[in-house]
Design a protein around this motif. Structure first.
Motif, short mmCIF file in Angstrom:
data_model
loop_
_atom_site.label_atom_id
_atom_site.label_comp_id
_atom_site.label_asym_id
_atom_site.label_seq_id
_atom_site.Cartn_x
_atom_site.Cartn_y
_atom_site.Cartn_z
N UNK A 1 7.08 2.35 8.48
CA UNK A 1 6.62 3.01 7.26
C UNK A 1 7.74 3.89 6.70
N UNK A 2 8.03 3.74 5.42
CA UNK A 2 9.07 4.53 4.77
C UNK A 2 8.46 5.83 4.23
N UNK B 1 -3.50 2.40 9.11
CA UNK B 1 -4.13 1.52 8.13
C UNK B 1 -3.14 0.60 7.43
N UNK B 2 -1.89 0.61 7.87
CA UNK B 2 -0.92 -0.35 7.37
C UNK B 2 -0.28 -0.02 6.03
N UNK B 3 -0.19 1.27 5.70
CA UNK B 3 0.49 1.64 4.46
C UNK B 3 1.99 1.39 4.62
N UNK B 4 2.62 0.97 3.50
CA UNK B 4 4.04 0.62 3.53
C UNK B 4 4.96 1.81 3.23
N UNK B 5 4.54 2.65 2.29
CA UNK B 5 5.33 3.82 1.89
C UNK B 5 4.38 5.01 1.77
N UNK B 6 4.82 6.16 2.28
CA UNK B 6 4.07 7.40 2.11
C UNK B 6 4.91 8.40 1.33
N UNK B 7 4.32 8.93 0.26
CA UNK B 7 4.94 9.99 -0.53
C UNK B 7 4.25 11.28 -0.12
N UNK B 8 5.00 12.20 0.51
CA UNK B 8 4.38 13.36 1.14
C UNK B 8 4.94 14.66 0.57
N UNK B 9 4.05 15.46 0.00
CA UNK B 9 4.37 16.84 -0.31
C UNK B 9 3.76 17.68 0.81
N UNK B 10 4.59 18.18 1.68
CA UNK B 10 4.11 18.79 2.92
C UNK B 10 3.43 20.14 2.68
N UNK C 1 0.84 -1.20 0.00
CA UNK C 1 0.00 0.00 0.00
C UNK C 1 0.87 1.26 0.00
N UNK C 2 0.55 2.17 -0.92
CA UNK C 2 1.31 3.41 -1.07
C UNK C 2 0.35 4.59 -0.92
N UNK C 3 0.68 5.50 -0.01
CA UNK C 3 -0.11 6.70 0.18
C UNK C 3 0.56 7.90 -0.47
N UNK C 4 -0.23 8.71 -1.17
CA UNK C 4 0.27 9.94 -1.79
C UNK C 4 -0.47 11.10 -1.15
N UNK C 5 0.27 12.00 -0.51
CA UNK C 5 -0.35 13.11 0.24
C UNK C 5 0.12 14.44 -0.33
N UNK C 6 -0.83 15.19 -0.87
CA UNK C 6 -0.54 16.47 -1.50
C UNK C 6 -1.07 17.62 -0.65
N UNK D 1 -1.62 16.11 8.81
CA UNK D 1 -1.15 15.26 9.91
C UNK D 1 -2.16 14.14 10.18
N UNK D 2 -3.43 14.48 10.20
CA UNK D 2 -4.47 13.48 10.44
C UNK D 2 -4.49 12.44 9.33
N UNK D 3 -4.29 12.86 8.10
CA UNK D 3 -4.29 11.93 6.97
C UNK D 3 -3.10 10.96 7.07
N UNK D 4 -1.94 11.49 7.42
CA UNK D 4 -0.76 10.64 7.58
C UNK D 4 -0.99 9.64 8.72
N UNK D 5 -1.49 10.14 9.82
CA UNK D 5 -1.75 9.29 10.99
C UNK D 5 -2.69 8.14 10.63
N UNK D 6 -3.73 8.43 9.87
CA UNK D 6 -4.69 7.40 9.48
C UNK D 6 -4.06 6.36 8.56
#
Length: 358
Positions: free
Chosen positions: A113-114, A86-95, A33-38, A77-82
């Motif tokens: 989590x990376x 939820x067991x995401x493996x990698x998060x790509x974050x544009x802060x 699972x990969x999360x992308x946060x913009x 912050x809340x989105x990253x925390x969730x």
């Protein structure tokens, strides 16, 4: 014998599964699972960037989820925390705010989590594993060099003529904005020093010119004030350093409202469709093209390497210190775009169709 054959078959099954670009975490078949946060949806590029990256990751079978902070650090912050829960493996974050993720990234690290910082460096955290961006100092340098060339500053002499400029910078909470401004000043500072360039408002410090941040109504309000206080008597404004296209677009509305018929030399960044149209119409002078396809490609490769247990490729190990450590970085190359080369850079490359700019 049958048991041995079964074991060999099972081993072969695992080997085949692992070969499919990291789709599974093992023979159990758990999808990575990969999360992308913009940070925002108000700028074309963040939607475009996340869609490009999601498309590539989903093509390899990864589960991908995009979240948009809607210009709120607390929401992000809340989105990253969730996603961590939820067991995401990698998060790509544009802060949205690069200084406010320290605590939630510690939680992410505790759970393995990376974290890849995307385009904006995440500050004050030892838990940023990689950073992928463009050469942000080069972005500013390209803007400064365009102003230098357009005004022929290299051959100008203060005793003959000086040129008026006003300066804008991005948000103080965006580490990239420091590089943009410093890159531009690396070119323009000498002319401010010898009097060839002048700032009638006197507002030159980054802390002051960054006050509006990426908030476009505030940037417009500041420009309206500068025009009223310094140019209402007919004083000519020759150039404005704008850090991105969104700000450039609202500054143009200020110029028009003030009765400008010939626009000052106006810089930008991101090659948004509306700004390219304004370049064609001689309302904005240039923009810096950061090919988000290249950034998405590099980020995709970085994510996949992490999930496969490989070390991602980087090309910079000294520039980006986030207050806790130097973050291994891959920097892509930006390109200046003007009315003379936009077809070659943007149309011929397939980034836009000609009809997009009409």
């Amino acid at each position: 014998m049958k048991k041995i054959i079964k074991l060999m078959a099972l081993a072969l099954c695992c080997a085949i599964a692992l070969s499919f670009a990291g789709l599974f975490s093992g023979c159990g078949g758990q999808t990575q699972k990969v999360g992308i946060l913009m940070p925002s949806a108000k700028e074309q590029r963040w939607t475009q960037d996340s869609d490009n990256l999601k498309r590539q990751l989903q093509a390899k079978g990864y589960m991908v989820e995009i979240k948009n902070a809607e210009d709120s650090a607390d929401v992000q912050v809340s989105q990253i925390d969730a996603m961590v829960d939820d067991g995401f493996n990698v998060l790509v974050i544009c802060a949205h705010d690069s200084t406010k993720l320290t605590q939630v990234l510690q939680k992410a690290a505790n759970k393995g989590v990376k974290i890849i910082a995307y385009d904006r460096l995440i500050m004050n955290s030892p838990n940023v594993d990689y950073y992928v961006t463009f050469n942000n100092f080069e972005v500013g340098r390209l803007q400064g060099e365009y102003i230098e060339t357009a005004l022929n500053l290299k051959t100008a002499k203060a005793e003959d003529r000086s040129y008026n400029i006003e300066l804008f910078a991005g948000a103080a909470t965006d580490n990239n904005a420091i590089f943009f401004f410093d890159g531009a000043m690396s070119v323009l500072e000498q002319y401010l020093g010898n009097g060839v360039l002048k700032v009638p408002s006197g507002e030159t410090e980054r802390a002051v010119v960054a006050e509006a941040g990426w908030t476009y109504p505030l940037a417009k309000a500041r420009m309206d004030r500068l025009l009223t206080e310094n140019y209402a008597d007919g004083t000519e404004l020759h150039a404005v350093l704008s850090p991105n296209d969104g700000i450039a677009q609202v500054l143009i509305t200020s110029f028009k409202a003030a009765g400008f018929t010939d626009m000052p030399i106006l810089t930008g960044q991101d090659s948004e469709k509306e700004s390219v149209k304004k370049i064609i119409a001689d309302e904005q002078a240039m923009t810096v093209f950061k090919d988000t396809r290249a950034l998405a490609d590099r980020t995709f490769k970085m994510v996949e390497d992490i999930l496969l247990g490989n070390t991602p490729e980087t090309n910079d190990a000294k520039t980006y210190h986030n207050g806790e450590k130097i973050v291994p970085t891959y920097m892509c190359k930006p390109v200046g775009v003007t009315k003379t080369n936009y077809k070659e850079i943007l149309i011929d490359s397939g980034y836009y169709e000609l009809s997009d700019l009409q």
